[in-house]
Write an enzyme that holds these catalytic residues in place. Sequence first.
Site, PDB file in Angstrom:
ATOM      1  CG  ASN A   1      -6.555  -0.732   1.349  1.00 56.22           C
ATOM      2  OD1 ASN A   1      -5.842  -0.321   0.433  1.00 56.22           O
ATOM      3  ND2 ASN A   1      -6.071  -1.174   2.490  1.00 56.22           N
TER       4      ASN A   1
ATOM      5  CB  CYS B   1      -0.942   0.024   1.194  1.00 54.59           C
ATOM      6  SG  CYS B   1      -2.077  -1.364   1.197  1.00 54.59           S
TER       7      CYS B   1
ATOM      8  CG  HIS C   1      -3.104   3.690   2.047  1.00 51.65           C
ATOM      9  ND1 HIS C   1      -3.577   3.254   0.834  1.00 51.65           N
ATOM     10  CD2 HIS C   1      -3.164   2.625   2.893  1.00 51.65           C
ATOM     11  CE1 HIS C   1      -3.908   1.980   0.951  1.00 51.65           C
ATOM     12  NE2 HIS C   1      -3.676   1.575   2.183  1.00 51.65           N
TER      13      HIS C   1
HETATM   14  O1  UT7 Z   1      -3.707  -0.865   3.637  1.00 51.89           O
HETATM   15  C1  UT7 Z   1      -2.821  -1.549   4.423  1.00 51.89           C
HETATM   16  C2  UT7 Z   1      -3.009  -1.267   5.838  1.00 51.89           C
HETATM   17  N1  UT7 Z   1      -4.201  -1.911   6.334  1.00 51.89           N
HETATM   18  C3  UT7 Z   1      -4.894  -1.280   7.245  1.00 51.89           C
HETATM   19  O2  UT7 Z   1      -4.588  -0.154   7.551  1.00 51.89           O
HETATM   20  C4  UT7 Z   1      -6.012  -2.013   7.931  1.00 51.89           C
HETATM   21  C5  UT7 Z   1      -5.913  -1.767   9.396  1.00 51.89           C
HETATM   22  N2  UT7 Z   1      -6.961  -2.394  10.181  1.00 51.89           N
HETATM   23  C6  UT7 Z   1      -8.258  -2.002  10.106  1.00 51.89           C
HETATM   24  O3  UT7 Z   1      -8.609  -1.168   9.320  1.00 51.89           O
HETATM   25  C7  UT7 Z   1      -9.213  -2.579  11.116  1.00 51.89           C
HETATM   26  O4  UT7 Z   1      -8.499  -3.286  12.098  1.00 51.89           O
HETATM   27  C8  UT7 Z   1     -10.310  -3.485  10.481  1.00 51.89           C
HETATM   28  C9  UT7 Z   1     -11.288  -2.661   9.681  1.00 51.89           C
HETATM   29  C10 UT7 Z   1      -9.637  -4.539   9.619  1.00 51.89           C
HETATM   30  C11 UT7 Z   1     -11.081  -4.211  11.588  1.00 51.89           C
HETATM   31  O5  UT7 Z   1     -11.630  -3.277  12.504  1.00 51.89           O
HETATM   32  P1  UT7 Z   1     -11.439  -3.490  14.085  1.00 51.89           P
HETATM   33  O6  UT7 Z   1     -12.199  -2.436  14.755  1.00 51.89           O
HETATM   34  O7  UT7 Z   1      -9.954  -3.557  14.339  1.00 51.89           O
HETATM   35  O8  UT7 Z   1     -12.140  -4.861  14.307  1.00 51.89           O
HETATM   36  P2  UT7 Z   1     -11.524  -6.229  14.890  1.00 51.89           P
HETATM   37  O9  UT7 Z   1     -10.573  -6.836  13.926  1.00 51.89           O
HETATM   38  O10 UT7 Z   1     -11.050  -5.951  16.275  1.00 51.89           O
HETATM   39  O11 UT7 Z   1     -12.831  -7.136  14.948  1.00 51.89           O
HETATM   40  C12 UT7 Z   1     -13.923  -6.844  15.832  1.00 51.89           C
HETATM   41  C13 UT7 Z   1     -14.945  -7.933  15.680  1.00 51.89           C
HETATM   42  C14 UT7 Z   1     -14.376  -9.325  15.791  1.00 51.89           C
HETATM   43  O12 UT7 Z   1     -15.273 -10.103  16.543  1.00 51.89           O
HETATM   44  P3  UT7 Z   1     -14.963 -10.420  18.101  1.00 51.89           P
HETATM   45  O13 UT7 Z   1     -13.649 -11.146  18.104  1.00 51.89           O
HETATM   46  O14 UT7 Z   1     -14.887  -9.085  18.765  1.00 51.89           O
HETATM   47  O15 UT7 Z   1     -16.120 -11.251  18.484  1.00 51.89           O
HETATM   48  C15 UT7 Z   1     -14.340  -9.827  14.372  1.00 51.89           C
HETATM   49  O16 UT7 Z   1     -14.449 -11.224  14.267  1.00 51.89           O
HETATM   50  O17 UT7 Z   1     -15.571  -7.872  14.386  1.00 51.89           O
HETATM   51  C16 UT7 Z   1     -15.539  -9.167  13.772  1.00 51.89           C
HETATM   52  N3  UT7 Z   1     -15.449  -8.994  12.321  1.00 51.89           N
HETATM   53  C17 UT7 Z   1     -16.519  -8.787  11.533  1.00 51.89           C
HETATM   54  N4  UT7 Z   1     -17.824  -8.703  11.779  1.00 51.89           N
HETATM   55  C18 UT7 Z   1     -18.644  -8.446  10.739  1.00 51.89           C
HETATM   56  C19 UT7 Z   1     -14.324  -8.988  11.567  1.00 51.89           C
HETATM   57  N5  UT7 Z   1     -14.665  -8.774  10.269  1.00 51.89           N
HETATM   58  C20 UT7 Z   1     -15.985  -8.636  10.218  1.00 51.89           C
HETATM   59  C21 UT7 Z   1     -16.897  -8.400   9.183  1.00 51.89           C
HETATM   60  N6  UT7 Z   1     -18.210  -8.294   9.487  1.00 51.89           N
HETATM   61  N7  UT7 Z   1     -16.515  -8.227   7.900  1.00 51.89           N
END
Ligand code: UT7
Length: 327
Positions: free
Chosen positions: A284, A116, A254
Site C-alpha cells: 500500500n 490514500c 487503490h
Molecule cells: O489504504 C488505506 C486503507 N487501509 C486499508 O484498506 C486496510 C484495511 N484493513 C486490512 O487490510 C486488514 O484488516 C488487515 C490486512 C490490516 C488485517 O487483516 P484482518 O483479516 O482484518 O486481520 P485482523 O486485524 O482481524 O487480525 C487477525 C489476527 C489477529 O490476531 P487475533 O486477535 O485473531 O489473535 C492479529 O493480532 O492476525 C493478527 N495479526 C498478525 N499476525 C501475523 C495482525 N497482524 C499480523 C501480522 N502477522 N503482521
Amino acid sequence: MATNMRSIIAATGSYLPEKILTNKDLEAKVDTTDEWIFQRSGIKERRIAAEDETTGDMAIAAAKRALAAAGLTGSDIDGIIVATTTPDRTFPAVAVKVQAALDIPVGLAFDIQAVCTGFVYAMSVANNFIALGQAKRILVIGAEKMSSILNWEDRTTCVLFGDGAGAVILEAEEGGAGDITDRGIHSTHLYANGKLRDLLYTDGGTAMTGTSGQIVMEGREVFKYAVKYMADVVEEALAENNITADDVDWLVPHQANIRIIEATAKKLGLSMDKVIVTVEKHGNTSAASIPLALDDAVQSGKIKRGDLLLIEGMGGGLTWGSALVRF
Ligand code: UT7
C-alpha cells in the site's frame, strides 16, 4: 472564462525505489509470516526508499517519466498538484520542489492531503481547474515515503505499506464534457467522513507533537468501511454516466488489500482480469498507489488508448472517491 474544456490524460509515469523488502525480510523484523501477510492482504513485497531519498525526489522522478512519455518538457506545464501524506518538509509543498527541479514556469503548485484517496482528490481538483479554463496542463502526482511514518515494531501496520510515486499529465481538450466515447475525465466523486478519523491516523503531527507521528490503524474496521464505500462510489460513477460495469474496460483501484479489491470487483460483477492489481509487488503506497498501478498497466500494454477506466480510492479520514476516465 472558458468552460468548453475537459481534461484528458496525456501521459503517465512512475518511479519505484530500488530496495525491495519481502515478506520474508519482515519475518526477521516482527512476529509475522509470509503466509499471514499474503493471505490477509495479497502483498508479497514492497519498495523502500533510501534513507536520503525523499517523497519529492520520487515525485520528480515519476514526473520526468510522464513528461518524457508525453514528449513534453517542464515549460509546457502550468500547474502541479502533489498528493502526499509524507511531504519532505512541513512546508513548502512538495509541488514547488517539483516545479523548481523540472523548470516549470511560475504557476499554481500545491500539495493535497487526503491520505490514500489523495490522488483521486488531486485529479478531481486539477480537472476542475482545467474545466474552468484556469490551466492547460497540470502535473498530478501521488508520492509517498510511507516507510518514514511506520512503526517498525507494529506488525499490524508495518507489513502493509511501501514507497513510490506515480504521475499523470492532465491536458485541456476542447469539447466540454463530451460523450462517454470521448477521451477524458467524465466524472469524479469525492467524500470524507471525519467521524471515522480515529480508525486510521498518525499518533503525532506538527501542531500536536512537533513530529510526524506514526501510523495507527484499526484494520478490521477500516476494511469494513472500505468495502462499503468503494462499492457505493463506483456504483455512483456508473449511474451518473448512464453506463454499466460491462462498459468499463479496467477497474484501477487503490492498492491496499487484494480482498477489498476483489470485493469491489465482485459487487460490480467484474471479473478479476479486468482489474489492475499491483498490491502484490508494491504494497500500500497510499496516494501513490493508483498512479503507480495506472502506469504499470500502461507500460505492460494492458491499458490502451480509448479504454474506459474506473478509478477508486479510500483511506484515512476516512476519505474515498472515484474518477471515470476514458484513457
Ligand atoms: O489504504 C488505506 C486503507 N487501509 C486499508 O484498506 C486496510 C484495511 N484493513 C486490512 O487490510 C486488514 O484488516 C488487515 C490486512 C490490516 C488485517 O487483516 P484482518 O483479516 O482484518 O486481520 P485482523 O486485524 O482481524 O487480525 C487477525 C489476527 C489477529 O490476531 P487475533 O486477535 O485473531 O489473535 C492479529 O493480532 O492476525 C493478527 N495479526 C498478525 N499476525 C501475523 C495482525 N497482524 C499480523 C501480522 N502477522 N503482521
